[in-house]
Design a protein around this motif. Structure first.
Motif, short mmCIF file in Angstrom:
data_model
loop_
_atom_site.label_atom_id
_atom_site.label_comp_id
_atom_site.label_asym_id
_atom_site.label_seq_id
_atom_site.Cartn_x
_atom_site.Cartn_y
_atom_site.Cartn_z
N GLU A 188 0.80 -1.22 0.00
CA GLU A 188 0.00 0.00 0.00
C GLU A 188 0.83 1.28 0.00
O GLU A 188 0.51 2.24 -0.67
CB GLU A 188 -0.94 0.01 1.20
N GLN A 189 1.95 1.30 0.72
CA GLN A 189 2.78 2.51 0.81
C GLN A 189 3.79 2.65 -0.31
O GLN A 189 4.48 3.65 -0.39
CB GLN A 189 3.52 2.54 2.16
N GLY A 190 3.93 1.66 -1.17
CA GLY A 190 4.90 1.77 -2.26
C GLY A 190 5.58 0.47 -2.59
O GLY A 190 4.95 -0.56 -2.76
N VAL A 191 6.92 0.52 -2.60
CA VAL A 191 7.73 -0.65 -2.94
C VAL A 191 8.66 -0.94 -1.78
O VAL A 191 9.25 -0.03 -1.20
CB VAL A 191 8.56 -0.40 -4.23
N GLY A 192 8.81 -2.21 -1.45
CA GLY A 192 9.69 -2.58 -0.35
C GLY A 192 10.49 -3.82 -0.66
O GLY A 192 10.15 -4.62 -1.53
N LYS A 193 11.58 -3.96 0.07
CA LYS A 193 12.48 -5.11 -0.07
C LYS A 193 12.23 -6.04 1.11
O LYS A 193 12.17 -5.60 2.26
CB LYS A 193 13.93 -4.63 -0.06
N ILE A 194 12.10 -7.34 0.84
CA ILE A 194 11.89 -8.33 1.89
C ILE A 194 13.20 -8.55 2.63
O ILE A 194 14.21 -8.90 2.03
CB ILE A 194 11.41 -9.67 1.30
N LEU A 195 13.17 -8.34 3.95
CA LEU A 195 14.36 -8.56 4.77
C LEU A 195 14.31 -9.88 5.53
O LEU A 195 15.34 -10.51 5.76
CB LEU A 195 14.52 -7.41 5.78
N ALA A 196 13.11 -10.28 5.94
CA ALA A 196 12.94 -11.52 6.70
C ALA A 196 11.52 -12.04 6.48
O ALA A 196 10.61 -11.27 6.20
CB ALA A 196 13.19 -11.29 8.18
N ILE A 197 11.37 -13.36 6.61
CA ILE A 197 10.08 -14.01 6.40
C ILE A 197 9.74 -14.82 7.64
O ILE A 197 10.56 -15.62 8.11
CB ILE A 197 10.13 -14.94 5.18
N ASP A 198 8.54 -14.63 8.17
CA ASP A 198 8.03 -15.41 9.31
C ASP A 198 6.89 -16.27 8.79
O ASP A 198 5.75 -15.84 8.73
CB ASP A 198 7.56 -14.48 10.42
#
Length: 63
Positions: free
Chosen positions: A15-25
């Motif tokens: 929703e806020q834009g583009v992001g990079k995945i740092l960790a997955i739970d």
């Protein structure tokens, strides 16, 4: 998105834009994201993510 398709380092839309995945739970179906412009980190539910095949590592713009 399906959590099985998510990998560390991949770029996703939200929703806020583009992001990079740092960790997955996987257990809680959440990810830790770093927003590309502000570099703020936050968690999000996998259901909030949008896969965009036009996004590439190192580039947050469409081609």
């Amino acid at each position: 998105m399906d959590i099985k398709e998510i990998e560390k380092g991949m770029l996703v839309g939200f929703e806020q834009g583009v992001g990079k995945i740092l960790a997955i739970d996987v257990q809680n179906s959440t990810v830790l994201l770093e927003e590309r412009v502000s570099r703020h980190q936050f968690s999000a539910e996998v259901s909030e993510l949008m896969d965009d095949p036009q996004l590439h590592i190192g580039c947050d713009k469409y081609y």
